[in-house]
Motif scaffolding. Sequence first.
Motif, PDB file in Angstrom:
ATOM      1  N   ILE A  46       0.837  -1.194   0.000  1.00 20.80           N
ATOM      2  CA  ILE A  46       0.000   0.000   0.000  1.00 20.80           C
ATOM      3  C   ILE A  46       0.875   1.248   0.000  1.00 20.80           C
ATOM      4  O   ILE A  46       2.082   1.177   0.223  1.00 20.80           O
ATOM      5  CB  ILE A  46      -0.971   0.016   1.207  1.00 20.80           C
ATOM      6  N   ALA A  47       0.240   2.380  -0.228  1.00 16.82           N
ATOM      7  CA  ALA A  47       0.938   3.663  -0.215  1.00 16.82           C
ATOM      8  C   ALA A  47       0.837   4.294   1.170  1.00 16.82           C
ATOM      9  O   ALA A  47      -0.146   4.061   1.896  1.00 16.82           O
ATOM     10  CB  ALA A  47       0.327   4.594  -1.255  1.00 16.82           C
ATOM     11  N   PRO A  48       1.822   5.095   1.559  1.00 19.50           N
ATOM     12  CA  PRO A  48       1.695   5.831   2.813  1.00 19.50           C
ATOM     13  C   PRO A  48       0.407   6.655   2.807  1.00 19.50           C
ATOM     14  O   PRO A  48       0.062   7.278   1.804  1.00 19.50           O
ATOM     15  CB  PRO A  48       2.936   6.733   2.834  1.00 19.50           C
ATOM     16  N   PRO A  71       7.873  -1.215  12.374  1.00 22.40           N
ATOM     17  CA  PRO A  71       8.829  -0.107  12.359  1.00 22.40           C
ATOM     18  C   PRO A  71       8.977   0.540  13.745  1.00 22.40           C
ATOM     19  O   PRO A  71       7.986   0.745  14.461  1.00 22.40           O
ATOM     20  CB  PRO A  71       8.217   0.891  11.374  1.00 22.40           C
ATOM     21  N   GLU A  72      10.217   0.822  14.079  1.00 22.57           N
ATOM     22  CA  GLU A  72      10.510   1.432  15.381  1.00 22.57           C
ATOM     23  C   GLU A  72       9.846   2.800  15.486  1.00 22.57           C
ATOM     24  O   GLU A  72       9.853   3.590  14.540  1.00 22.57           O
ATOM     25  CB  GLU A  72      12.022   1.582  15.524  1.00 22.57           C
ATOM     26  N   GLY A  73       9.234   3.050  16.641  1.00 22.41           N
ATOM     27  CA  GLY A  73       8.625   4.344  16.914  1.00 22.41           C
ATOM     28  C   GLY A  73       7.202   4.506  16.406  1.00 22.41           C
ATOM     29  O   GLY A  73       6.559   5.513  16.685  1.00 22.41           O
ATOM     30  N   PRO A  92       6.498   4.669   5.931  1.00 24.49           N
ATOM     31  CA  PRO A  92       6.950   3.569   5.083  1.00 24.49           C
ATOM     32  C   PRO A  92       7.656   2.484   5.905  1.00 24.49           C
ATOM     33  O   PRO A  92       8.316   2.774   6.902  1.00 24.49           O
ATOM     34  CB  PRO A  92       7.929   4.238   4.109  1.00 24.49           C
ATOM     35  N   GLY A  93       7.484   1.245   5.470  1.00 26.68           N
ATOM     36  CA  GLY A  93       8.137   0.134   6.146  1.00 26.68           C
ATOM     37  C   GLY A  93       7.315  -1.137   6.034  1.00 26.68           C
ATOM     38  O   GLY A  93       6.311  -1.188   5.330  1.00 26.68           O
ATOM     39  N   VAL A 113       4.344  -0.811   3.316  1.00 31.15           N
ATOM     40  CA  VAL A 113       3.925   0.566   3.081  1.00 31.15           C
ATOM     41  C   VAL A 113       5.043   1.278   2.332  1.00 31.15           C
ATOM     42  O   VAL A 113       6.166   1.369   2.832  1.00 31.15           O
ATOM     43  CB  VAL A 113       3.611   1.285   4.409  1.00 31.15           C
ATOM     44  N   GLY A 114       4.729   1.730   1.130  1.00 31.93           N
ATOM     45  CA  GLY A 114       5.737   2.410   0.318  1.00 31.93           C
ATOM     46  C   GLY A 114       6.705   1.425  -0.313  1.00 31.93           C
ATOM     47  O   GLY A 114       6.389   0.253  -0.525  1.00 31.93           O
TER      48      GLY A 114
END
Length: 145
Positions: A46-48, A71-73, A92-93, A113-114
């Motif tokens: 998918i896209a952001p 993803p971290e955070g 993204p990730g 994502v991305g």
Amino acid sequence: MRISSLTVLLTTALLAPAAMAETHEVKMLTRSPTAGMVYDPDYLQIAPGDTVKFVAAQSGHNAATLPAIWPEGVPTFVGKIDQEIEQTFTVPGLYGIQCTPHLAMGMVMLIQVGEPPAEAPVLSASLPKRALDRMNAALARQAAP
């Protein structure tokens, strides 16, 4: 009152990404034509800014963060059993999703994502075997051209 063309242009530019964002539907299933305890689909690119709607198509399932691949955070989430949940992914990730009561049965999915990351994550052997096998299969699809 007169609106300047600059105001219209800026407003359009700010609202355009939201207007282009998509919602993707993922069904939480006890049984599919190919396997049991699955998300359908079990891999999304998918896209952001896109949203994923997890639909309780069959009972006993939820959608939650799979910490082994997140993803971290980025804030995590836990959906309630038998309830739809929508999550918007902006960073993204790669995102791992699990059905909490059926992780040992391999009910996991991958959301990209991305663009794909430069390196694929190495998954912990502490994941149940079925979950590890399905997530590695999803990672292999993600890496395929």
